[in-house]
Write an enzyme that holds these catalytic residues in place. Sequence first.
Site, PDB file in Angstrom:
ATOM      1  CB  SER A  97      -0.937   0.011   1.203  1.00 37.04           C
ATOM      2  OG  SER A  97      -1.770  -1.114   1.210  1.00 37.04           O
TER       3      SER A  97
ATOM      4  CG  HIS B  87      -1.828   3.914   3.644  1.00 39.23           C
ATOM      5  ND1 HIS B  87      -3.112   3.696   4.112  1.00 39.23           N
ATOM      6  CD2 HIS B  87      -1.359   2.701   3.269  1.00 39.23           C
ATOM      7  CE1 HIS B  87      -3.401   2.414   4.015  1.00 39.23           C
ATOM      8  NE2 HIS B  87      -2.348   1.779   3.511  1.00 39.23           N
TER       9      HIS B  87
END
Length: 284
Positions: free
Chosen positions: A207, A262
Amino acid sequence: MKQLATDVDLSDFSAWLRAQGVEHRIAEEGGQQVLWLAEPEHAEAVLNALDQYLNRPAVRAAVKETRHSPVFVGGRWQPSPGHAPVVLAVVIVAALLAWATGLGRSQLSAWLMFVDPQQFGWATMDQRLAALSQTLTSGELWRLVTPAFLHFSWTHIIFNAVMLWFLGSQVEWFDGKGRLLALFLVTAVVSNGLQFVVSGPLFGGLSGVVYGALGYCWLSQQRRARFQFPPALILFAVGWMVVGFTPLPALLGMGPMANEAHLGGLLAGLTMALLVAPPKKSPA
C-alpha cells in the site's frame, strides 16, 4: 458548444473524449467547427481540457500518444505483461510470498519484517530504534524493503496488485525501468520506516508503494502530461488515508490499517516528483 476554425485538427482530441466516456459530435456549421456535447454538465471540464490541448504542446503530444500508443486500447491504458515486466515481477513475488508465508502466519514472515519481532522488544520508541540499529548493524538490510511484500489476506494483495499494476506500469512504460525501481525502493523504505517507528514491525503490504506511485504520477503529471488516471483517484486515496487515522475502520471491523505507511509512501512519491524531472521523451 464550442466553435473553432475548420483548419484545427480535433481528431485526436475527439478520440480522447470518447475514451473518457464523453458523448459528443463535431460538425461544420457556417464555416466553423462546432463541438456539441450530449451532457451540458461536462462543458466546463471539456472546455478546460480543450484549452490545454490547443495551447499546450505537451498535452497535445500526450493525447496523440494516448491514441496511437500500443499500450492504449480505445484510448484507455491497457498494457500487456511485456510492457511492464518489473511491475509484473513485483506483483508475482508478492503473491508467491503471500502463499509461502500463509498470509503472514508462518515463521518466514518474521524474516521479512522490518525487525524480527521475536528477537527484540518494540513497545517503546527507544526499543524500536535500538532494534532497528542492531538489525542494520548485523547486515539485514533487506528488511527495509521486504515488509512491502508481506500481505495478510488475499483481498489485501489483490487490491494492491491491481493498483500497482495500473500506476506502476505507466511509470515503467513512460519513465523507464530505472525510474520505476527507484520509486519502488524509495517509497518502500520510507513507508516501511515510518510505519515501524510509529507502531512496530507487525505490518506489511504494498500500500505504501501504491500511494507513492500515485503521488509521483499525480504531481509529475503537472510537469509533463503522460499518465492516465481519473483525477478523482488522488482525492479518493487521500480521503481514505485520512479516514484511516480515525476510529471508523475499527468500528467497521476492518482491523488496523498501516496509515503511516500510506502517508510515508505518498510523501516519498511527491518528493520524487519534485526532485526528479520527468524524462523529455518516453524511454519505452
